[in-house]
Design a protein around this motif. Structure first.
Motif, short mmCIF file in Angstrom:
data_model
loop_
_atom_site.label_atom_id
_atom_site.label_comp_id
_atom_site.label_asym_id
_atom_site.label_seq_id
_atom_site.Cartn_x
_atom_site.Cartn_y
_atom_site.Cartn_z
N UNK A 1 -11.34 -12.50 3.94
CA UNK A 1 -10.29 -12.26 2.95
C UNK A 1 -10.33 -10.86 2.33
N UNK A 2 -11.23 -10.00 2.81
CA UNK A 2 -11.37 -8.69 2.18
C UNK A 2 -10.24 -7.75 2.56
N UNK A 3 -9.76 -6.98 1.60
CA UNK A 3 -8.77 -5.94 1.84
C UNK A 3 -9.30 -4.65 1.23
N UNK A 4 -9.36 -3.59 2.05
CA UNK A 4 -9.86 -2.32 1.56
C UNK A 4 -8.85 -1.68 0.61
N UNK A 5 -9.30 -1.19 -0.53
CA UNK A 5 -8.38 -0.60 -1.51
C UNK A 5 -7.78 0.71 -1.01
N UNK A 6 -6.52 0.92 -1.34
CA UNK A 6 -5.79 2.16 -1.06
C UNK A 6 -5.63 2.45 0.44
N UNK A 7 -5.76 1.43 1.27
CA UNK A 7 -5.60 1.64 2.71
C UNK A 7 -4.14 1.91 3.06
N UNK A 8 -3.23 1.28 2.35
CA UNK A 8 -1.81 1.52 2.59
C UNK A 8 -1.43 2.95 2.23
N UNK A 9 -2.03 3.46 1.18
CA UNK A 9 -1.76 4.85 0.78
C UNK A 9 -2.25 5.82 1.86
N UNK A 10 -3.37 5.47 2.50
CA UNK A 10 -3.89 6.31 3.58
C UNK A 10 -2.91 6.35 4.74
#
Length: 287
Positions: free
Chosen positions: A274-283
């Motif tokens: 269930x983990x989602x890396x923070x700010x990956x969409x911004x990258x």
């Protein structure tokens, strides 16, 4: 040596119950004794009893909604499966504080007069009450300076940078030797955050103001607190820049484009999936 096959059923059950809550021992017994195998398979409450006695809880699994909110899904892993995950990870992890994450619990459990504790206590008003001992990993993972002087810092507030780094990936060759991210290390993640284990924890700052409340009916774990702290990280440019800089370092050594790397790392979801890396969409947006 007496063979298991020669023992009566009551004696086998007595032997199983009297064994210490040593997870590798019970896993081995469940795989070698045919007469106990089905009982081990069907008795998840017994595995919960074993995990508790070994100092491990079961972190809540999370899901991120479309609007960005995070909600609890509850406990996803059966206790028997969690026991296997913990034993298997301990064999390969190079981080001693992860492999031996339950050692602090065991030490308190042996020396405490509360040896009759078999389940988490309901609640308390302050996470650092006299009778509540926080796990050393709470401080190690969430503070830039560790150890620090508890005599002068009564209820320190965790550092945003330290918390953020526990959410980010690390280099592939370092995954078994660094907490990157914490949720890729189930033993550290599942260790009870306090002794005795608590269903609910309220954390207060030096002024006595509650800044964090954590709840898990199976007992609050290090990962439960870590994720609650992560939810407090402000969605500001400073945190974004730290995360993007970290990602750029990893991308440069990977030989992949930003989009390729982000797609690869987004599939690494931790032991709860269930983990989602923070700010990956911004990258990806900057690609």
């Amino acid at each position: 040596m007496v063979a298991f096959a020669s023992l009566s059923d009551p004696l086998l059950l007595y032997l199983r119950f009297q064994l210490s809550p040593d997870l590798p021992t019970h896993i081995a017994l469940s795989q070698t004794c045919r007469r106990l195998r089905q009982l081990y398979l069907d008795d998840d409450p017994f595995w919960q009893f074993l995990c508790f006695g070994a100092g491990f809880g079961r972190p809540l699994r999370l899901r991120r909604e479309e609007r960005g909110d995070t909600v609890e899904l509850g406990n996803a892993l059966p206790w028997r499966m969690l026991a296997h995950v913990l034993v298997n990870h301990a064999r390969s992890c190079e981080i001693r504080s992860c492999r031996d994450a339950n050692a602090d619990f065991a030490e308190h459990y042996r020396s405490s007069a509360r040896t009759g504790i078999r389940s988490p206590l309901p609640t308390h008003t302050q996470a650092r009450d006299r009778d509540i001992a926080l796990h050393p990993l709470y401080f190690y993972l969430h503070f830039s300076q560790f150890p620090f002087d508890h005599a002068t810092v009564r209820d320190p507030t965790p550092d945003v940078l330290a918390v953020l780094l526990t959410l980010l990936p690390t280099f592939p060759e370092c995954r078994s030797s660094q907490y990157g991210p914490l949720c890729s290390h189930p033993n550290a993640s599942c260790a009870f955050a306090t002794f005795p284990p608590m269903e609910s924890l309220n954390f207060q700052d030096a002024q006595g103001n509650t800044f964090l409340t954590v709840h898990n009916p199976d007992g609050c774990t290090i990962l439960d607190i870590n994720r609650a702290l992560a939810a407090l990280i402000p969605n500001e440019i400073a945190a974004l820049e730290i995360a993007l800089s970290h990602y750029q370092d990893l991308i440069r050594t990977s030989g992949l484009s930003k989009t390729q790397w982000a797609d690869m790392v987004s599939k690494e979801r931790g032991f709860l999936g269930d983990h989602e890396y923070p700010f990956l969409r911004e990258l990806v947006a900057l690609a």
